[in-house]
Write an enzyme that holds these catalytic residues in place. Structure first.
Site, mmCIF file in Angstrom:
data_model
loop_
_atom_site.group_PDB
_atom_site.id
_atom_site.type_symbol
_atom_site.label_atom_id
_atom_site.label_comp_id
_atom_site.label_asym_id
_atom_site.label_seq_id
_atom_site.Cartn_x
_atom_site.Cartn_y
_atom_site.Cartn_z
ATOM 1 N N CYS A 86 -5.857 3.601 -4.845
ATOM 2 C CA CYS A 86 -4.636 4.170 -5.425
ATOM 3 C C CYS A 86 -3.370 3.390 -5.025
ATOM 4 O O CYS A 86 -3.425 2.453 -4.239
ATOM 5 C CB CYS A 86 -4.506 5.612 -4.944
ATOM 6 N N CYS A 111 -4.654 7.906 2.916
ATOM 7 C CA CYS A 111 -4.627 6.498 2.488
ATOM 8 C C CYS A 111 -4.179 5.623 3.662
ATOM 9 O O CYS A 111 -4.673 4.509 3.848
ATOM 10 C CB CYS A 111 -3.697 6.300 1.301
ATOM 11 N N ASP A 136 -12.085 5.573 -2.132
ATOM 12 C CA ASP A 136 -11.407 4.278 -2.282
ATOM 13 C C ASP A 136 -11.754 3.358 -1.106
ATOM 14 O O ASP A 136 -12.206 3.823 -0.066
ATOM 15 C CB ASP A 136 -9.889 4.474 -2.346
ATOM 16 N N CYS A 172 -11.680 10.147 -0.604
ATOM 17 C CA CYS A 172 -11.495 9.848 -2.031
ATOM 18 C C CYS A 172 -12.430 8.769 -2.556
ATOM 19 O O CYS A 172 -12.491 8.546 -3.759
ATOM 20 C CB CYS A 172 -10.055 9.399 -2.270
HETATM 21 FE FE1 FES Z 1 -7.839 7.075 -1.959
HETATM 22 FE FE2 FES Z 1 -5.333 6.766 -1.658
HETATM 23 S S1 FES Z 1 -6.301 8.334 -2.803
HETATM 24 S S2 FES Z 1 -6.867 5.682 -0.627
#
Ligand code: FES
Length: 206
Positions: A61, A105, A36, A34
């Site tokens: 998120c 995550c 992140d 993602c």
């Molecule tokens: Fe990226 Fe949760 S969607 S760490």
């Protein structure tokens, strides 16, 4: 999305958040799934190798924040060796579960913790840097989560073959042609493997 009360609690009031003053180690990892990121700060007792303090910063998120919070709770007070044993499933279980599509995550939070520990151990001559081989590829594939069931593709036996020769990494998948996630899974494998300098070319067959 259905989150447990524990996920919501850790998201709303995260524990151990922010930078540590004078940390011994800082590690940042990003999720190929993602984009992140999580950063973890560690303070380690040099004698006992106990994690005396730990904190995190999240760039992602709600599950990213909740898993960063729980992983720092789980690791605090443990020795480096004990904290290395914490898995992404332990983190998800400690939150009473995560939606399958959010399991990655938890992988990111644990991966960042493990990177921080390894970094500390290498800097303090407690471990040699990892030697790259086929096993390294398999370990990395264990971080690729199949989104509808929230389990990794190695455990799900979706990986038929792993090869590594002359800088070329080959991964053969056993995944039905009509599977709606097959292209995403292949892309995520490439993104995970791209981080290894030893790999010059990646072939994912499915
Ligand atoms: Fe990226 Fe949760 S969607 S760490």
């Amino acid at each position: 999305m259905q989150y447990t009360q524990k996920v919501l609690d850790h998201f709303m009031k995260p524990h151990n958040i922010g930078k540590l003053e004078k940390p011994d180690i800082i590690a940042t990892e990003g999720s190929p799934a993602c984009g992140d990121q999580v950063t973890i700060y560690l303070k380690v007792n040099e004698e006992s190798k106990v994690i005396e303090d730990i904190s995190f910063q999240s760039y992602g998120c709600a599950s990213n924040i909740a898993t960063g919070s729980i992983i720092t709770d789980l690791a605090k007070g443990k020795t480096l060796t004990e904290a290395m044993q914490i898995t992404w499933k332990d983190a998800a279980d400690a939150l009473d579960g995560l939606p399958p599509v959010k399991m990655h995550c938890s992988v990111l939070a644990v991966d960042t913790l493990h990177t921080a520990i390894k970094k500390y151990e290498i800097e303090h001559n407690l471990r040699e840097p990892d030697k790259f081989n086929k096993k390294s590829i398999e370990e990395e594939l264990r971080k690729v989560i199949y989104p509808t069931v929230g389990e990794d593709i190695v455990t799900l036996k979706m990986v038929k073959y792993i090869g590594f020769a002359d800088g070329v990494a080959t991964v053969d998948l056993d995944i039905p042609r009509f599977d709606q996630h097959k292209d995403n899974v292949a892309e995520e494998i490439r993104e995970h493997l791209e981080r290894f300098l030893e790999i010059k070319e990646i072939k994912v067959n499915y």
